[in-house]
Design an enzyme around this catalytic site. Structure first.
Site, PDB file in Angstrom:
ATOM      1  N   LYS A 112      40.555  51.908  37.923  1.00  0.00           N
ATOM      2  CA  LYS A 112      41.591  51.654  36.909  1.00  0.00           C
ATOM      3  C   LYS A 112      41.330  52.387  35.600  1.00  0.00           C
ATOM      4  CE  LYS A 112      44.070  47.873  38.731  1.00  0.00           C
ATOM      5  NZ  LYS A 112      44.881  46.708  38.490  1.00  0.00           N
ATOM      6  N   LYS A 199      45.100  51.546  49.681  1.00  0.00           N
ATOM      7  CA  LYS A 199      45.786  50.249  49.791  1.00  0.00           C
ATOM      8  C   LYS A 199      47.199  50.350  49.234  1.00  0.00           C
ATOM      9  CE  LYS A 199      44.817  47.891  45.469  1.00  0.00           C
ATOM     10  NZ  LYS A 199      44.814  46.622  44.812  1.00  0.00           N
ATOM     11  N   LYS A 202      51.114  49.398  43.426  1.00  0.00           N
ATOM     12  CA  LYS A 202      52.170  49.959  42.582  1.00  0.00           C
ATOM     13  C   LYS A 202      51.670  51.146  41.772  1.00  0.00           C
ATOM     14  CE  LYS A 202      53.096  46.255  40.248  1.00  0.00           C
ATOM     15  NZ  LYS A 202      52.219  45.228  40.836  1.00  0.00           N
TER      16      LYS A 202
HETATM   17  N1  AQP Z   1      47.306  46.140  49.393  1.00  0.00           N
HETATM   18  C1  AQP Z   1      46.972  44.864  49.316  1.00  0.00           C
HETATM   19  N2  AQP Z   1      46.652  44.186  50.433  1.00  0.00           N
HETATM   20  C2  AQP Z   1      46.304  42.867  50.372  1.00  0.00           C
HETATM   21  N3  AQP Z   1      46.287  42.164  49.219  1.00  0.00           N
HETATM   22  C3  AQP Z   1      46.612  42.803  48.083  1.00  0.00           C
HETATM   23  N4  AQP Z   1      46.704  42.385  46.813  1.00  0.00           N
HETATM   24  C4  AQP Z   1      47.074  43.432  46.030  1.00  0.00           C
HETATM   25  N5  AQP Z   1      47.247  44.526  46.783  1.00  0.00           N
HETATM   26  C5  AQP Z   1      46.964  44.178  48.058  1.00  0.00           C
HETATM   27  C6  AQP Z   1      46.453  41.008  46.375  1.00  0.00           C
HETATM   28  O1  AQP Z   1      47.558  40.584  45.591  1.00  0.00           O
HETATM   29  C7  AQP Z   1      47.106  39.641  44.625  1.00  0.00           C
HETATM   30  C8  AQP Z   1      47.632  40.006  43.266  1.00  0.00           C
HETATM   31  O2  AQP Z   1      47.012  41.213  42.862  1.00  0.00           O
HETATM   32  P1  AQP Z   1      47.159  41.847  41.435  1.00  0.00           P
HETATM   33  O3  AQP Z   1      47.356  40.825  40.412  1.00  0.00           O
HETATM   34  O4  AQP Z   1      46.087  42.871  41.291  1.00  0.00           O
HETATM   35  O5  AQP Z   1      48.571  42.520  41.588  1.00  0.00           O
HETATM   36  P2  AQP Z   1      49.060  43.924  41.183  1.00  0.00           P
HETATM   37  O6  AQP Z   1      48.387  44.385  39.937  1.00  0.00           O
HETATM   38  O7  AQP Z   1      50.520  43.846  41.177  1.00  0.00           O
HETATM   39  O8  AQP Z   1      48.586  44.723  42.469  1.00  0.00           O
HETATM   40  P3  AQP Z   1      48.750  46.237  42.685  1.00  0.00           P
HETATM   41  O9  AQP Z   1      50.137  46.687  42.869  1.00  0.00           O
HETATM   42  O10 AQP Z   1      47.819  46.553  43.805  1.00  0.00           O
HETATM   43  O11 AQP Z   1      48.267  46.783  41.330  1.00  0.00           O
HETATM   44  P4  AQP Z   1      47.374  47.988  41.062  1.00  0.00           P
HETATM   45  O12 AQP Z   1      48.004  49.147  41.757  1.00  0.00           O
HETATM   46  O13 AQP Z   1      47.459  48.093  39.570  1.00  0.00           O
HETATM   47  O14 AQP Z   1      46.008  47.665  41.576  1.00  0.00           O
HETATM   48  C9  AQP Z   1      45.597  39.629  44.697  1.00  0.00           C
HETATM   49  O15 AQP Z   1      45.161  38.505  45.420  1.00  0.00           O
HETATM   50  C10 AQP Z   1      45.258  40.885  45.442  1.00  0.00           C
HETATM   51  O16 AQP Z   1      44.047  40.771  46.175  1.00  0.00           O
END
Ligand code: AQP
Length: 338
Positions: A112, A199, A202
């Site tokens: 990040k 993974k 977003k």
């Molecule tokens: N790809 C994934 N597979 C399984 N679980 C996932 N989670 C996130 N991505 C996956 C789970 O979702 C929950 C919330 O995560 P968060 O608050 O990190 O959500 P986010 O920021 O919206 O997730 P993103 O899109 O993946 O953000 P970035 O790209 O910024 O990292 C958690 O329980 C997480 O494990």
């Protein structure tokens, strides 16, 4: 007080909910609501760790609340983190129970911080981003959660949470904090359809995630263009990440018949990826269409839901206040009367 075990989990208001969030965490949140005492947070303090817009953050926070309700999360189980400022106070205390060296090992910080640099105009990486796993430990421990339903990407953070709890308990000479256990769904890691080596997320860009409210045409396009492989492994015991991901998705959608048929065809060598992707599209579409319908209903009751969340946040805050009172007492700090 309820004698049910407590479950705590949270999600950042950074935009849409994708199927990684859903299958990795939120689907489990919904299922656990009967059996456990569940507390689910929309963690807006966390969303400040990356470059952000204040106006958008507030919009995203309410938007996420409404989306979670449309997915089946009960409003009485939901709270907004900044309405429970005790999280930030415990974060500070825990900073003093977590080593700098340990935080440097966090893989999410490494990923990040690179993204933060790219998003900001002046290569800005906030200290908040570095410290975010400690705030996450506070989010969990402040409610003395027994279980934490999260995706696989959070394993390292849960390990850190247990380490902080242990260190605190040892230092104050009391087993005050419960050591929380990670609770994984059957699909703890959903991969990007466009690049199954990463993974679903977003921050990687629009093509790397599928929203739970994805419009039908876009959903079809994303699924039908999902990366699979050249077909060399069909009929063997092996499977590429892309194919495995589609199987995981079909199963997580509850389309077991389609899953069994496709799996049998994969094993006997007769599978055609076009049909397989159609099965994945149909599985996902059965969920998106239901969620879109629910969302319309939720939007009609928007005002009432927002009031419920303010109320539930106030109720949940009482638990956090009690923990902070105990922790300050144990840590040798002064307590204000409340
Ligand atoms: N790809 C994934 N597979 C399984 N679980 C996932 N989670 C996130 N991505 C996956 C789970 O979702 C929950 C919330 O995560 P968060 O608050 O990190 O959500 P986010 O920021 O919206 O997730 P993103 O899109 O993946 O953000 P970035 O790209 O910024 O990292 C958690 O329980 C997480 O494990």
């Amino acid at each position: 007080m309820s004698d049910k075990k407590r479950v705590l989990s949270a999600i950042q208001p950074t935009g849409e909910i994708h199927f990684g969030n859903y299958f990795g965490a939120v689907q489990n949140w919904v299922r656990l609501q009967e059996e456990y005492d569940c507390i689910y947070g929309v963690v807006d303090y966390h969303a400040m760790t990356m470059p952000y817009s204040p106006k958008k953050l507030r919009e995203n926070t309410w938007g996420l609340i409404l989306n979670l309700v449309a997915l089946g999360v009960k409003p009485e189980n939901l709270f907004i983190q900044s309405l429970v400022p005790q999280h930030a106070e415990l974060n500070w205390i825990f900073n003093c129970f977590c080593s700098y060296g340990r935080l440097q090992l966090m893989t999410q910080f490494k990923d990040k911080s690179q993204q933060a640099k790219e998003k900001s105009e002046d290569n800005f990486i906030s200290a908040g981003l570095f410290d975010y796993p400690v705030l996450q430990a506070a989010d969990i421990l402040i409610y003395k959660a027994d279980f934490v339903p999260v995706g696989k990407d959070q394993d390292q953070h849960l390990e850190l949470t247990r380490m902080i709890a242990n260190r605190f308990n040892n230092q104050v000479g009391k087993e005050y904090f419960v050591l929380p256990e990670t609770m994984h769904s059957e699909a703890p890691k959903i991969r990007s359809l466009a690049d199954p080596m990463r993974k679903m997320s977003k921050s990687a860009g629009e093509k790397h995630y599928v929203s739970v409210f994805e419009e039908e045409k876009r959903l079809r396009k994303k699924v039908m263009s999902a990366v699979t492989d050249s077909g060399d492994l069909i009929g063997t015991d092996e499977m590429s990440e892309g194919v495995d991901n589609l199987f995981t998705i079909i199963k997580a959608c509850g389309h077991t018949e389609a899953y069994d048929q496709c799996m049998a065809a994969y094993k006997d060598g007769s599978i055609r990826y076009g049909d397989f992707k159609t099965a994945a599209f149909e599985a996902l579409h059965s969920l998106t269409s239901k969620f879109i319908e629910n969302k319309a209903e939720v939007m009609a009751n928007k005002k009432e839901i927002k009031n419920q969340i303010k109320q539930s946040s106030a109720e949940i805050r009482k638990i956090a206040q009690q923990t902070i009172k105990d922790v300050k007492e144990l840590a040798g700090l002064m307590n204000v009367r409340f």
